[in-house]
Design an enzyme around this catalytic site. Structure first.
Site, PDB file in Angstrom:
ATOM      1  N   GLU A  46       0.921  -8.855  11.871  1.00 28.88           N
ATOM      2  CA  GLU A  46       1.203  -8.881   9.870  1.00 28.88           C
ATOM      3  C   GLU A  46       2.236  -8.912   9.471  1.00 28.88           C
ATOM      4  O   GLU A  46       2.549  -8.927   8.465  1.00 28.88           O
ATOM      5  CB  GLU A  46      -0.189  -7.452  10.118  1.00 28.88           C
ATOM      6  N   ASP A  72       0.394  -0.851   0.099  1.00 29.92           N
ATOM      7  CA  ASP A  72       0.384  -0.150   0.103  1.00 29.92           C
ATOM      8  C   ASP A  72       0.776   1.059  -0.243  1.00 29.92           C
ATOM      9  O   ASP A  72       0.275   2.056  -0.616  1.00 29.92           O
ATOM     10  CB  ASP A  72      -1.078  -0.619   1.031  1.00 29.92           C
TER      11      ASP A  72
END
Ligand code: GLC
Length: 421
Positions: free
Chosen positions: A392, A163
Site C-alpha cells: 500500500e 487520511d
C-alpha cells in the site's frame, strides 16, 4: 524483467477485480474506493480497455443526484471494515459513504480515451461519462467553495485521500471527541497498528461523520457546518487538472459548453492557487479556511500541486524542493519531510511514500519540462516494488512495505510507468 513485473502487477489487479469494480486490497478495504478506482482504470486500460471503462462507469453509477461522487461504495456487505454503511446511513439503495475523494476521474477518462485502440468504444463510453464528471466538478465549486474563491475545501480528512497527514493536526484539535458513539476499529486487524492512524484520530473522524449524518448529508449545509474546512493544494490541483482534461475531452466530443465551463473553473482555480504558495517552504501549503491562515506543514499535498498546469517557474521550484528532500531519504517522495519533528517513516501519510502520488507529481513535472526529477521519481517507484512488492505504501528511508499487501492502485501505477507511451 520488465514483462515479469507487468505480469505480476496484472495478477494483483485481477485478484482484486470483482467484475465491475475493484477492491483496493482484500481484507483491509473490501469495497470500491473512488480515486483508487479511477487510477486503477489506467492500469486496466493497458490490457483490457472495456474493463477500464467499466471501472469508471460503476463509480459514476453511484453518483448522488446533487453531483457528488462518494468516496466508498459498499457493493457487498463485509464486516471487516469500519465505519460500514450503518454508520454513514446515507440512505442510498446500494449504500455509499457521504463524503467524496480527489476527483481524478476526469484526468483518467481523457488519458484512457487518448490511448484507446478501440475508438468506437472509447467514444461511446466517454460521451456517457462526460456530463457526469462535469456535474461532479460543478458540485465541488457550488458546495465546497460557497464564497467563490476558486478553490474548494475538504470537510473531512478522508476526502483528501491523505487520511492522517500532519497537515490536519492543528485543525483536528478543534474537533471534539466527546459524544462519539463507542466503536471498534477493524483496520488494525488487517495492518500493523503502528502503520495506521491513532485511536484519537479515529474518534475525530467519526465525530465528523456523526455531525454530517445529523444534517442528513445535505451538501448545501455541510461545508459551513464543518469545523474542519481545509483548502488542500494537492486536492485542488487534481480538480484543476481534471477540469483542464475534461475540457479537452469535451472538445474532442464536440461538447463546447462543457469545454468552456471546465476551462473557466480551471483558470479561476489556477490563479487562486498562488495564494497557497510559500516562499519560505518553497512549495504550496494548505489553508485552514475556518481560521483563514496557511498551515505551517510542508507535506506532500503542496508538492502534488505539480499535477496542475502551474507555471514552469513554480514547477522548477517544486522540483528543487523535492531534490532537497532526496538528501534526507532514499526513496522519493516522502509524504512528510524526514527532517520535520512529526515525521514517522512507517505511519501512513505521515512519512511513507505512495506510488499514486508519485505518479501524479511525476506526470505534472514531466509536462512542465522537469524531466530529470520526473524520471528519478518513477525510478524510485520501480525500485520500491522490486524490493518490497506491491504494498500500500513504503518507508522512504529503508523502503519497507507498509499497510496492506497486493494493492490494486500500486499495481496499476507500475503498469502505467512501465507501459505508458
Ligand atoms: C486509505 C487511503 C485512501 C485510499 C483508501 C483505499 O483510506 O488513505 O487514500 O483511497 O485507503 O485504498
Amino acid at each position: 524483467m520488465k514483462q515479469q513485473t507487468i505480469d505480476q502487477a496484472k495478477a494483483v489487479m485481477i485478484k482484486n477485480d470483482r467484475g465491475y469494480y475493484t477492491v483496493p486490497t482484500h481484507g483491509l478495504y473490501p469495497f470500491q474506493w473512488n480515486w483508487d478506482s479511477a487510477l486503477s482504470a489506467l492500469g486496466f486500460a493497458h490490457f483490457d480497455e472495456a474493463r477500464a471503462w467499466t471501472e469508471l462507469e460503476t463509480l459514476f453509477a453511484h453518483q448522488w443526484t446533487d453531483g457528488m461522487v462518494p468516496h466508498i461504495i459498499f457493493h457487498e456487505m463485509d464486516d471487516g471494515y469500519f465505519p460500514g454503511p450503518e454508520v454513514w446511513a446515507t440512505g442510498k439503495t446500494v449504500p455509499t459513504s457521504g463524503i467524496t475523494q480527489p476527483p481524478v476521474a476526469g484526468f483518467a477518462a481523457l488519458r484512457i480515451f487518448e490511448r484507446a485502440k478501440d475508438k468506437k468504444l472509447a467514444t461511446e463510453k466517454a460521451r456517457a461519462l462526460l456530463p457526469r464528471i462535469h456535474a461532479w466538478h460543478k458540485w465541488f465549486f457550488a458546495n465546497r467553495d460557497p464564497h467563490g474563491t476558486g478553490l474548494v475545501a475538504i470537510i473531512h480528512p478522508w476526502e483528501s485521500g491523505r487520511d492522517n497527514s500532519v497537515d490536519w493536526d492543528e485543525a483536528f484539535e478543534r474537533i471534539p471527541t466527546k459524544g462519539v458513539s463507542p466503536f471498534k476499529r477493524r483496520d488494525t486487524n488487517h495492518a500493523n497498528p503502528d502503520h495506521r492512524p491513532t485511536d484519537e484520530q479515529y474518534k475525530r473522524y467519526i465525530w465528523l461523520v456523526q455531525r454530517f449524518r445529523s444534517l442528513d448529508w445535505d451538501n448545501t449545509k455541510l461545508h459551513d457546518a464543518s469545523p474542519f474546512q481545509i483548502v488542500d493544494p494537492g486536492f485542488n490541483a487534481i480538480l484543476i487538472r481534471a477540469c483542464v482534461d475534461l475540457a479537452q475531452l469535451a472538445d474532442k466530443l464536440g461538447e463546447k459548453e462543457i469545454a468552456a465551463q471546465s476551462r473557466a473553473m480551471a483558470s479561476k482555480g489556477l490563479a487562486a492557487m498562488e495564494s497557497l504558495w510559500s516562499d519560505e517552504h518553497c512549495q504550496y501549503l494548505c489553508l485552514d479556511r475556518a481560521v483563514g491562515t496557511l498551515i505551517n506543514s510542508p507535506s506532500i499535498g503542496g508538492l502534488l500541486a505539480a499535477f496542475a498546469p502551474i507555471s514552469k517557474s513554480r514547477a522548477r521550484l517544486l522540483a528543487e524542493r523535492i531534490s532537497t528532500l532526496s538528501k534526507s531519504c532514499s526513496y522519493l517522495v516522502p509524504s512528510h519531510p524526514p527532517s520535520a519533528p512529526q515525521f514517522e517513516p512507517l505511519r501512513y501519510w505521515r512519512g511513507p511514500v505512495w506510488l499514486i502520488v508519485n505518479y501524479m507529481i511525476a506526470d505534472g513535472l514531466l509536462i512542465a519540462g522537469e524531466t530529470k526529477m520526473a524520471s528519478r521519481i518513477k525510478r524510485d517507484c520501480l525500485e520500491l516494488i522490486n524490493k518490497s512488492g506491491f504494498a500500500e505504501y513504503y518507508g522512504p528511508i529503508n523502503g519497507e512495505p507498509c499497510g496492506g499487501g497486493s494493492f490494486t492502485w500500486t499495481a496499476a501505477m507500475v503498469i502505467e510507468i512501465l507501459e505508458a507511451p
